[in-house]
Design an enzyme around this catalytic site. Sequence first.
Site, PDB file in Angstrom:
ATOM      1  N   HIS A 104       0.848  -1.313  -0.077  1.00 56.02           N
ATOM      2  CA  HIS A 104       0.012  -0.098   0.055  1.00 56.02           C
ATOM      3  C   HIS A 104       1.018   1.216   0.060  1.00 56.02           C
ATOM      4  CE1 HIS A 104      -3.809  -1.872   0.901  1.00 56.02           C
ATOM      5  NE2 HIS A 104      -2.982  -2.870   1.720  1.00 56.02           N
ATOM      6  N   HIS A 107      -6.342   1.844   6.794  1.00 55.19           N
ATOM      7  CA  HIS A 107      -7.415   0.672   7.337  1.00 55.19           C
ATOM      8  C   HIS A 107      -7.750   0.817   8.781  1.00 55.19           C
ATOM      9  CE1 HIS A 107      -4.931  -1.052   3.816  1.00 55.19           C
ATOM     10  NE2 HIS A 107      -6.190  -1.790   3.369  1.00 55.19           N
ATOM     11  N   TYR A 136      -7.699  -1.463  10.752  1.00 56.60           N
ATOM     12  CA  TYR A 136      -6.945  -2.416  11.256  1.00 56.60           C
ATOM     13  C   TYR A 136      -5.536  -1.873  11.672  1.00 56.60           C
ATOM     14  CZ  TYR A 136      -4.935  -3.950   7.076  1.00 56.60           C
ATOM     15  OH  TYR A 136      -4.265  -4.000   5.693  1.00 56.60           O
ATOM     16  N   GLU A 137      -5.401  -0.691  11.323  1.00 56.24           N
ATOM     17  CA  GLU A 137      -3.988  -0.012  11.696  1.00 56.24           C
ATOM     18  C   GLU A 137      -4.247   0.900  12.555  1.00 56.24           C
ATOM     19  OE1 GLU A 137      -1.596   1.135   7.651  1.00 56.24           O
ATOM     20  OE2 GLU A 137      -3.853   1.250   7.083  1.00 56.24           O
ATOM     21  N   ALA A 156      -8.238  -6.827  -2.198  1.00 53.83           N
ATOM     22  CA  ALA A 156      -8.006  -8.321  -2.310  1.00 53.83           C
ATOM     23  C   ALA A 156      -8.963  -8.971  -1.413  1.00 53.83           C
ATOM     24  CB  ALA A 156      -6.546  -8.426  -1.986  1.00 53.83           C
ATOM     25  N   ASN A 216      -7.509 -15.582  -2.486  1.00 56.56           N
ATOM     26  CA  ASN A 216      -7.331 -16.981  -1.854  1.00 56.56           C
ATOM     27  C   ASN A 216      -8.631 -17.605  -1.274  1.00 56.56           C
ATOM     28  OD1 ASN A 216      -6.871 -14.375   0.029  1.00 56.56           O
ATOM     29  ND2 ASN A 216      -7.923 -16.083   1.266  1.00 56.56           N
ATOM     30  N   HIS A 265       0.073 -13.203   3.663  1.00 57.52           N
ATOM     31  CA  HIS A 265      -0.134 -12.028   3.001  1.00 57.52           C
ATOM     32  C   HIS A 265       0.873 -11.915   1.927  1.00 57.52           C
ATOM     33  CE1 HIS A 265      -1.061  -7.631   2.576  1.00 57.52           C
ATOM     34  NE2 HIS A 265       0.298  -7.387   2.759  1.00 57.52           N
TER      35      HIS A 265
HETATM   36  N1  HPA Z   1      -9.781 -12.615   4.527  1.00 59.20           N
HETATM   37  C1  HPA Z   1      -9.889 -11.314   4.739  1.00 59.20           C
HETATM   38  N2  HPA Z   1      -9.417 -10.147   4.168  1.00 59.20           N
HETATM   39  C2  HPA Z   1      -8.435 -10.718   3.027  1.00 59.20           C
HETATM   40  C3  HPA Z   1      -8.377 -12.143   2.687  1.00 59.20           C
HETATM   41  C4  HPA Z   1      -9.088 -13.064   3.465  1.00 59.20           C
HETATM   42  O1  HPA Z   1      -9.296 -14.278   3.288  1.00 59.20           O
HETATM   43  N3  HPA Z   1      -7.602 -12.093   1.476  1.00 59.20           N
HETATM   44  C5  HPA Z   1      -7.274 -11.158   1.285  1.00 59.20           C
HETATM   45  N4  HPA Z   1      -7.772 -10.139   2.184  1.00 59.20           N
END
Ligand code: HPA
Length: 246
Positions: free
Chosen positions: A41, A63, A65-66, A93, A209, A221
């Site tokens: 990022h 984010h 979460y930061e 993503a 994923n 990640h």
């Molecule tokens: N979960 C949450 N956030 C994400 C994921 C996931 O599986 N993959 C990429 N960002």
Amino acid sequence: MSANIAIVLGSGLGSLADAVTIEREVPFADAGMPSSKVAGHAGRFLLGECFGLKLWVMQGRVHLYEGHAAYDVAAGVRWLAGQGVSRLILTNAAGSLRTGFSPGEWMMLSDHLNLTGTSPLEGGANFIDMSEVYSLPWRERMRDCARKLMMPLHEGVYAGLRGPQYETPAEIRMLQVMGADAVGMSTVLEALQAKALGMEVLGFSCLTNWGAGLSDAGLDHAEVLHTGQSAASQMMRLLEVALADG
Ligand code: HPA
């Protein structure tokens, strides 16, 4: 001259910015925004030409979460609105929750579940209509273009969580029951802010994923970034065709 369209690039999708002939660069800090410290990022706005049109690219994002507040997470969207942006494409993503929505493919957001427990609109009686956050006419156009390109483009519901940890298999099963098709840690607050500002919004998840417990592989990640990088070229192609004539 500014531009009325902007694309926000998610994890691993920063390479989309390489296709932009840059005219102006504004680091997040100069726009009064916090910078993201997460790998993948970058944290800057680019004004330039791409796909034969003038656009803004927001490379990187902030984010929850930061440790940032919801209002700050959506600061980039407000900044872009201030530059005259009225059409916003959010990318991210995400983990896939649905058989047939395979990693490496893209899902266009038809709707979202805001499971962050917060909103950038907190603090006032901002009772905005959320019945069509992701523009139906714009989605139809993307769907048509993807079909012409023979590019698989799924459509589904994105669940936005706070993170930063990935989900447990039990949480993934819960999200499936709730109607989510993909899960990630961004986008919903920006979409909310954009909608409140009257923007036309579109969202795309790069499925990087399988959700936890849906495959034997663990989550990582680096893998998310790698899959994002290889799927970025498909999205470039779609945007090139879809945005070419406005
Ligand atoms: N979960 C949450 N956030 C994400 C994921 C996931 O599986 N993959 C990429 N960002």
